[in-house]
Design a protein around this motif. Structure first.
Motif, PDB file in Angstrom:
ATOM      1  N   ASN A 159       2.907  -3.791 -13.865  1.00 35.18           N
ATOM      2  CA  ASN A 159       1.817  -3.566 -12.918  1.00 35.18           C
ATOM      3  C   ASN A 159       0.524  -3.245 -13.657  1.00 35.18           C
ATOM      4  OD1 ASN A 159       3.342  -1.152 -13.547  1.00 35.18           O
ATOM      5  ND2 ASN A 159       1.933  -0.047 -12.184  1.00 35.18           N
ATOM      6  N   THR A 215      -2.645  -7.734 -10.562  1.00 34.65           N
ATOM      7  CA  THR A 215      -3.230  -6.928  -9.486  1.00 34.65           C
ATOM      8  C   THR A 215      -2.227  -6.764  -8.347  1.00 34.65           C
ATOM      9  OG1 THR A 215      -4.087  -8.852  -8.303  1.00 34.65           O
ATOM     10  CG2 THR A 215      -5.492  -7.914 -10.056  1.00 34.65           C
ATOM     11  N   PRO A 216      -2.461  -5.845  -7.418  1.00 36.96           N
ATOM     12  CA  PRO A 216      -1.586  -5.744  -6.247  1.00 36.96           C
ATOM     13  C   PRO A 216      -1.504  -7.051  -5.473  1.00 36.96           C
ATOM     14  CG  PRO A 216      -2.932  -3.779  -6.434  1.00 36.96           C
ATOM     15  CD  PRO A 216      -3.441  -4.744  -7.470  1.00 36.96           C
ATOM     16  N   PRO A 232      -3.744   4.777  -9.734  1.00 37.60           N
ATOM     17  CA  PRO A 232      -5.005   4.150 -10.145  1.00 37.60           C
ATOM     18  C   PRO A 232      -5.669   4.873 -11.307  1.00 37.60           C
ATOM     19  CG  PRO A 232      -5.349   5.484  -8.189  1.00 37.60           C
ATOM     20  CD  PRO A 232      -3.875   5.533  -8.476  1.00 37.60           C
ATOM     21  N   GLN A 264      -6.344   0.653  -7.621  1.00 41.81           N
ATOM     22  CA  GLN A 264      -5.220   0.410  -6.705  1.00 41.81           C
ATOM     23  C   GLN A 264      -4.971   1.677  -5.911  1.00 41.81           C
ATOM     24  OE1 GLN A 264      -1.671   0.551  -9.828  1.00 41.81           O
ATOM     25  NE2 GLN A 264      -1.127   1.599  -7.918  1.00 41.81           N
ATOM     26  N   GLN A 282       1.152   1.714  -4.856  1.00 38.82           N
ATOM     27  CA  GLN A 282       0.931   0.434  -4.162  1.00 38.82           C
ATOM     28  C   GLN A 282       1.917  -0.647  -4.629  1.00 38.82           C
ATOM     29  OE1 GLN A 282      -3.122  -0.927  -4.262  1.00 38.82           O
ATOM     30  NE2 GLN A 282      -2.780  -2.565  -2.780  1.00 38.82           N
TER      31      GLN A 282
END
Length: 563
Positions: A495, A505-506, A534, A549, A553
């Motif tokens: 991640n 990225t998410p 984050p 983020q 997440q």
């Protein structure tokens, strides 16, 4: 692959019909031998209609159940005044021996040839194969074969009727066989059936049908380029091929073989599925797992890492106690919240059991201690670096140990995790898969770590391409169809920022998760929950992703993986 900065991962009453032999008087030539080829049309009734079969009293129909194979069968509603005889006339060659067979069900069911031989069964509560041979006359060019019930004995069923031998027409002048079917693949499966499709064959006159084989047994005959083979056992591996045939009885070579494992009992296609991000208690400000579970709905975690504390003795991170420490506390919390864990053995660095245990039996014994300590349902071996992944003897040791553990722990799922290129397994990844096949390790999931490629920004494209490469390697090595190969694949991503500054990225991870669901792979993980926080501009660190983020997440996205 990995740098030390992040330290890690990556299947009848009285016979009334005569049985006199067909006339051979005056024949000089000996009967010809028939090459096995079904010359009947609509032999499995898969067209959904009777044609070219005809049934007396309009008492025949095509039904969907019960069937012997495929999705259709013949039903004959014999009455007190009509035996519901269904027949088909075909062109044959003179002075030639043919074999007639059919799968039948019911009381007093017959198969035979008009004016010739027949056979019958007094009672068949389930599908039973009847078989009879006959030889054509010296000038005979057609034969009418049939199946029927008996007066007042009720309904009968017949399926997969076969007349094996050379077709007539043209006096046998057509000797050219069709081309072999290509592209045989599985298009679906249940616990009792497999659906197949293939590319059409060509022929100088014309292809009249396709015979589908389950191993060396003809399972069904169809006129189109797809079929469903039924009557299979749950969770069992079957190998299929297809041969094309023409009106003269010429048969093609076999298609490519495809091996399919039917779904587990119950008819579902689920199998082993696991959404399990990594959680590391020895690094990166470990979060309370119940907090994460409550916020995201995730149920599984991959716990990192079980290493060697010396003398082939397992310990968390090689120095924390196997039981009674922070790792057991986290596992207890996870299980109290309705979840579970799979421990990961190995990783990028540290003293690893695979490399340091002296034999496969010693490694199996060490791993068994962890299985016993936690009553485990699955184990993951993260095989990395030169000491394990690039050491062929250690690869074999790990795989042999996993084979031993599966035999000793019925139901245990085994996972191997390893690095990849953007197009699929590297040399050592390919070798790992080939060794697993060679020793019969029966690995449940081959998980790739699609990051740290050495550059390249398309993390979704690279991940999908790498997974497709893995799928193709599993197909070619094990002979699996696409669906079976996907069901043995895992993806373990990273991640946020990777060691090499790749950015997942998410939004990209959501795309990867959705691809994983649509292709029904087995496992989705990422490194790590510790980093699922984050810190835009924070770089590659242990307790955050380095990007913008929401907290947890990636874990929330992963929890949406259902396979």
């Amino acid at each position: 692959m990995r740098t030390s900065a992040l330290g890690r991962p990556r299947r009848r009453l009285v016979a009334l019909l005569g049985t006199a032999a067909l006339a051979l008087a005056g024949a000089v030539a000996l009967p010809g031998s028939a090459e096995a080829a079904n010359i009947l049309t609509n032999a499995g009734f898969e067209s959904g209609g009777l044609s070219p079969w005809t049934c007396t009293g309009n008492l025949g129909s095509v039904v969907s159940s019960p069937v012997h194979s495929g999705s259709k069968a013949l039903q004959g509603a014999a009455s007190v005044s009509d035996n519901a005889k269904c027949s088909q006339t075909v062109a044959v060659q003179p002075n030639t021996t043919y074999t007639l067979s059919a799968w039948v069900r019911g009381n007093y069911v017959y198969v035979g040839v008009d004016g010739g031989a027949s056979t019958w069964t007094p009672s068949a509560s389930s599908y039973t194969q009847l078989k009879v041979s006959f030889t054509t006359g010296a000038s005979q060019t057609s034969a009418t074969i049939y199946t029927h019930g008996w007066y007042g004995q009720g309904t009968y069923w017949a399926d997969d009727v076969s007349l094996d031998g050379p077709g007539g027409g043209g006096g046998g002048s057509d000797t050219q066989a069709p081309t072999a079917p290509t592209g045989l693949t599985s298009t679906g499966k249940t616990s009792s059936s497999v659906s197949l499709s293939w590319n059409a064959s060509s022929d100088n006159v014309g292809v009249t049908g396709y015979d589908v084989y389950n191993g060396s047994t003809k399972a069904t005959t169809v006129t189109g380029t797809s079929a469903t083979v039924g009557g299979l056992s749950a969770g069992t591996s079957y190998t299929f091929t297809v041969r094309a045939r023409d009106a003269a009885g010429n048969t093609s070579a076999a298609s490519n073989a495809v091996t399919v494992t039917t779904s587990p009992g119950g008819g579902g296609g689920g199998g082993f599925k696991q959404a399990a991000p990594y959680l590391y208690e020895g690094w990166g400000d470990p979060p309370n797992p119940q907090t994460v579970m409550s916020a995201t709905g995730v149920k599984w975690f991959t716990m990192a890492f079980v290493l060697d504390s010396g003398g082939c003795n397992p310990a968390w991170d090689g120095n924390r106690p196997l039981t009674g420490g922070v790792d057991q506390t986290a596992i207890n919390q996870i299980r109290a919240a309705g979840g579970d864990i799979v421990p990961s053995f190995g990783g990028w660095q540290g003293s690893k059991l695979g490399a340091n245990c002296s034999s496969a039996s010693a490694l199996a014994a060490a791993t068994q201690r962890v299985i016993d300590a936690y009553g485990l349902k699955a184990v993951d071996f993260d095989i990395e670096n030169t000491d394990e992944f690039e050491n062929e003897a250690v690869q074999a040791r790990i795989l042999t140990a996993l084979k031993t553990l599966k035999a000793a722990n019925p139901g245990l799922k085994t996972i191997v995790t390893f690095g990849t290129s953007t197009t699929g397994p590297t040399y050592y990844g390919n070798r790992l898969i080939e060794q697993a096949k060679s020793i019969g390790a029966d690995i449940d999931v081959f998980t790739i770590m699609p990051f740290d490629f050495g550059g390249g920004a398309d993390m979704y494209g690279n991940t999908v391409n790498a997974a497709e490469g893995l799928k193709n390697k599993l197909k070619s090595t094990f002979g699996w169809d696409d669906a079976t190969a996907y069901a043995h694949i895992g993806i373990s991503g990273m991640n946020g920022l990777s060691d090499q500054q790749e950015n997942t990225t998410p939004q990209i991870w959501t795309q990867i998760r959705d691809w994983a669901n649509s292709h029904h792979i087995a496992r989705l993980a990422f490194w790590s929950v510790n980093r699922d926080r984050p810190c835009p501009g924070g770089g590659v660190t242990s307790n955050c992703s380095g990007i913008s983020q929401s907290t947890w997440q990636f874990t929330s996205i992963t929890a949406g993986f259902t396979g």
